[in-house]
Scaffold this motif. Structure first.
Motif, PDB file in Angstrom:
ATOM      1  N   ILE A   4      -6.254 -13.108   8.648  1.00  0.00           N
ATOM      2  CA  ILE A   4      -7.059 -11.826   8.419  1.00  0.00           C
ATOM      3  C   ILE A   4      -8.453 -12.207   8.656  1.00  0.00           C
ATOM      4  O   ILE A   4      -8.938 -13.281   8.498  1.00  0.00           O
ATOM      5  CB  ILE A   4      -6.840 -10.853   7.256  1.00  0.00           C
ATOM      6  CG1 ILE A   4      -7.284 -11.827   5.962  1.00  0.00           C
ATOM      7  CG2 ILE A   4      -5.350 -10.614   7.244  1.00  0.00           C
ATOM      8  CD1 ILE A   4      -7.114 -10.938   4.557  1.00  0.00           C
ATOM      9  N   ALA A  12     -12.336  -9.537   4.867  1.00  0.00           N
ATOM     10  CA  ALA A  12     -11.439  -9.097   4.301  1.00  0.00           C
ATOM     11  C   ALA A  12     -11.111  -9.981   3.337  1.00  0.00           C
ATOM     12  O   ALA A  12     -10.628  -9.563   2.076  1.00  0.00           O
ATOM     13  CB  ALA A  12     -10.132  -8.691   5.458  1.00  0.00           C
ATOM     14  N   LYS A  13     -11.130 -11.292   3.628  1.00  0.00           N
ATOM     15  CA  LYS A  13     -10.935 -12.175   2.652  1.00  0.00           C
ATOM     16  C   LYS A  13     -11.797 -12.348   1.326  1.00  0.00           C
ATOM     17  O   LYS A  13     -11.637 -12.521   0.445  1.00  0.00           O
ATOM     18  CB  LYS A  13     -10.831 -13.809   3.114  1.00  0.00           C
ATOM     19  CG  LYS A  13      -9.871 -13.919   4.248  1.00  0.00           C
ATOM     20  CD  LYS A  13     -10.008 -15.282   4.761  1.00  0.00           C
ATOM     21  CE  LYS A  13      -8.959 -15.621   6.205  1.00  0.00           C
ATOM     22  NZ  LYS A  13      -9.332 -16.774   6.972  1.00  0.00           N
ATOM     23  N   GLU A  24     -13.626  -9.709   0.501  1.00  0.00           N
ATOM     24  CA  GLU A  24     -13.227  -8.313  -0.292  1.00  0.00           C
ATOM     25  C   GLU A  24     -12.081  -8.320  -0.988  1.00  0.00           C
ATOM     26  O   GLU A  24     -12.261  -8.226  -2.256  1.00  0.00           O
ATOM     27  CB  GLU A  24     -12.857  -7.237   0.975  1.00  0.00           C
ATOM     28  CG  GLU A  24     -12.862  -5.744   0.042  1.00  0.00           C
ATOM     29  CD  GLU A  24     -12.325  -4.768   1.309  1.00  0.00           C
ATOM     30  OE1 GLU A  24     -12.129  -4.943   2.370  1.00  0.00           O
ATOM     31  OE2 GLU A  24     -12.282  -3.690   0.661  1.00  0.00           O
ATOM     32  N   LEU A  25     -10.900  -9.314  -0.694  1.00  0.00           N
ATOM     33  CA  LEU A  25     -10.040  -9.669  -1.588  1.00  0.00           C
ATOM     34  C   LEU A  25     -10.182 -10.481  -2.846  1.00  0.00           C
ATOM     35  O   LEU A  25      -9.964 -10.352  -3.711  1.00  0.00           O
ATOM     36  CB  LEU A  25      -8.654  -9.986  -1.042  1.00  0.00           C
ATOM     37  CG  LEU A  25      -7.648 -10.469  -1.759  1.00  0.00           C
ATOM     38  CD1 LEU A  25      -7.185  -9.320  -2.554  1.00  0.00           C
ATOM     39  CD2 LEU A  25      -6.603 -11.293  -0.896  1.00  0.00           C
ATOM     40  N   LEU A  78      -5.054  -3.386  -2.368  1.00  0.00           N
ATOM     41  CA  LEU A  78      -5.963  -3.805  -1.315  1.00  0.00           C
ATOM     42  C   LEU A  78      -5.354  -4.906  -0.557  1.00  0.00           C
ATOM     43  O   LEU A  78      -5.605  -4.875   0.646  1.00  0.00           O
ATOM     44  CB  LEU A  78      -7.246  -4.213  -2.026  1.00  0.00           C
ATOM     45  CG  LEU A  78      -8.216  -4.891  -1.230  1.00  0.00           C
ATOM     46  CD1 LEU A  78      -8.762  -4.100  -0.162  1.00  0.00           C
ATOM     47  CD2 LEU A  78      -9.748  -5.684  -1.883  1.00  0.00           C
ATOM     48  N   ALA A  79      -4.519  -5.863  -1.258  1.00  0.00           N
ATOM     49  CA  ALA A  79      -4.154  -6.993  -0.472  1.00  0.00           C
ATOM     50  C   ALA A  79      -3.066  -6.511   0.466  1.00  0.00           C
ATOM     51  O   ALA A  79      -2.984  -6.964   1.631  1.00  0.00           O
ATOM     52  CB  ALA A  79      -3.491  -7.858  -1.414  1.00  0.00           C
ATOM     53  N   ARG A 117      -3.213  -3.319   1.830  1.00  0.00           N
ATOM     54  CA  ARG A 117      -3.577  -2.880   2.775  1.00  0.00           C
ATOM     55  C   ARG A 117      -4.292  -3.742   4.102  1.00  0.00           C
ATOM     56  O   ARG A 117      -4.101  -3.816   5.213  1.00  0.00           O
ATOM     57  CB  ARG A 117      -4.909  -1.926   2.512  1.00  0.00           C
ATOM     58  CG  ARG A 117      -4.381  -0.829   1.828  1.00  0.00           C
ATOM     59  CD  ARG A 117      -5.353   0.555   1.880  1.00  0.00           C
ATOM     60  NE  ARG A 117      -6.769  -0.180   0.841  1.00  0.00           N
ATOM     61  CZ  ARG A 117      -6.803   0.064  -0.332  1.00  0.00           C
ATOM     62  NH1 ARG A 117      -5.812   0.443  -1.154  1.00  0.00           N
ATOM     63  NH2 ARG A 117      -8.063  -0.478  -1.059  1.00  0.00           N
ATOM     64  N   LEU A 118      -4.920  -5.038   3.570  1.00  0.00           N
ATOM     65  CA  LEU A 118      -5.663  -5.807   4.225  1.00  0.00           C
ATOM     66  C   LEU A 118      -4.466  -6.461   5.028  1.00  0.00           C
ATOM     67  O   LEU A 118      -4.704  -7.083   6.100  1.00  0.00           O
ATOM     68  CB  LEU A 118      -6.407  -7.007   3.512  1.00  0.00           C
ATOM     69  CG  LEU A 118      -7.749  -6.245   2.664  1.00  0.00           C
ATOM     70  CD1 LEU A 118      -8.247  -7.322   1.892  1.00  0.00           C
ATOM     71  CD2 LEU A 118      -8.602  -5.702   3.550  1.00  0.00           C
TER      72      LEU A 118
END
Lengths: 291, 291
Positions: free
Chosen positions: B20, B24-25, B27-28, B268-269, B271-272
């Protein structure tokens, strides 16, 4: 050490899935009858309007293999259902009452107390036919409407139905609210003959491990984990029989079940139902299956 | 009573999923840093050719929130990786060796013995930089190629790396072969500081329950159960952090984690990564969430 597994995929599993053909139900029941499992909950005799999945219960039972080494049981909601089950030849009957009054009203349209009165009338009817009645106390580990259920309330229900002549008691983890802590809390107050756990929140096998530690060794389980949780769309329901058996055999606990045949039956259940079932042992195989 | 959870979704989770974006990483990782968790395995410094999922480890780490209340660690495969991790500021480093020689050769292209020699050289390098080294003993509960692994072999590896100066020891259930019985068998011979379980065959929480009973209370877990099992396509890998925390909190064991925030991070994970993750507590919510 031994444990007894009651395979519930043909009834509890299928009742919580989209309906499948009668022949498919017979095929699954017959496959499970050949796994070495000692008990199977075969069908329920309920209103076809309320539960269309079980509308063909008589036909499924008439067409399926009655393995003499397996004890088959049927779930019934009331006297009419009991009469149908007895007429079909069942000698082990199950009935449900919820420890939570709210859940009992939503599920059965009467209070827990009223259901207990019904059960008191049902027991002599079943006994006169030479059959036994198991009372399944649903929401024993928590209610999706009321929350925690007091172990003393469950104990009161058990005392009442035992006094009325019930032959066996099961505790149902109806919506997957059981945890090792709740199993310990309840079983330190009152013990059932059999436990029915869900794996809705991942604790299924941890609950069984806790129950074994407390001396209960009879469990419901569903091949492939067939049957979702009616209160959490998309969530897992019943513990998967092959995951339970895989753990028990690894602990040296005998179940009489051939794990390879059971995995084949779970794979059949997955094909018949047409959706991916949540069982890890079905997916990955037993730990002894090497790459 | 307390337990320590090391959240591994940013590294172990993402390394076993499709790549990803860097943002995104970050954000997680930031979401997880705000859950109250005390330890996070943030990234690995590995060859981008071998593991493209971690090619941007330096950038992910540079852009992410370094919560002073969280201890972050990085996984490294060799001296070059250790130098990168130390240069990036990590003071907790992890390295893997497999108890199974076949698995070590497949994974690291050398024998277990050769890897142990490498680790002996790595330890002073890490210590000179003021950092600590944790040795993760992979396939401690079984090898997908060799089958059962003798607890004495694991104990021998632990003795060797402790003698060489390793600061901490973890046991990895690399392909989900741990069961309550195997946990008891191994931990009665040798104990780690931390346990890393998979839920490939449904035993994840049962294993943790067994380990707690034997006095180990530090566990790896991955939000949402992010990260599949590399040896069983479609099967579950890491235990889901919210399932572990849900069970522990219900037992009265403190983790410092806010379960609601953790479930948000797991969502969230999901969704990502764009696929449905296997966590039951993510799907159904905690048992305290009523209908």
């Amino acid at each position: 050490m031994k444990a007894i597994i009651r395979e519930v995929a043909p009834r509890d599993g299928l009742q919580n899935e989209e309906p499948i053909a009668t022949a498919a139900k017979v095929e699954l029941l017959d496959a499970l009858s050949g796994t070495g499992v000692r008990r199977i909950e075969a069908v329920s005799f309920v209103s076809p309007r309320a539960i269309p999945q079980m509308a063909d219960a008589d036909e499924v039972w008439a067409k399926s293999w009655h393995n003499p080494d397996v004890r088959y049981s049927a779930l019934i909601p009331n006297t009419r259902g009991a009469q149908r089950a007895l007429a079909a030849g069942f000698r082990e009957i199950e009935v449900v009452v919820s420890a939570s009054d709210t859940h009992n009203r939503r599920n059965l349209n009467r209070s827990t107390e009223e259901s207990l009165d019904d059960i008191a009338l049902l027991i002599p009817l079943v006994h006169e036919a030479g059959a036994t009645l198991e009372v399944i106390v649903a929401t024993s580990f928590g209610c999706p409407f009321e929350g925690d259920v007091d172990p003393d309330r469950v104990a009161g229900i058990v005392a009442r139905v035992r006094a009325d002549g019930a032959d066996r008691i099961a505790f149902g983890d109806t919506t997957g609210m059981a945890t090792p802590r709740r199993v310990r809390d309840l079983l330190s107050v009152v013990r059932p003959d059999l436990l029915h756990f869900h794996n809705t929140r991942g604790t299924g096998l941890a609950n069984i491990l806790t129950a074994l530690d407390l001396g209960v060794s009879e469990f419901d389980a569903s091949a492939g984990g067939l049957g979702g949780c009616p209160y959490a769309p998309g969530a897992s329901g019943n513990v998967a029989t092959e995951e339970v058996v895989h753990m028990l055999h690894d602990m040296g606990i005998d179940t009489g079940i051939d794990l390879d045949r059971l995995i084949e039956a779970a794979a059949l259940a997955e094909r018949l139902i047409g959706r991916r079932l949540p069982s890890g042992v079905l997916r990955a195989g037993p730990r002894t299956r090497l790459a």
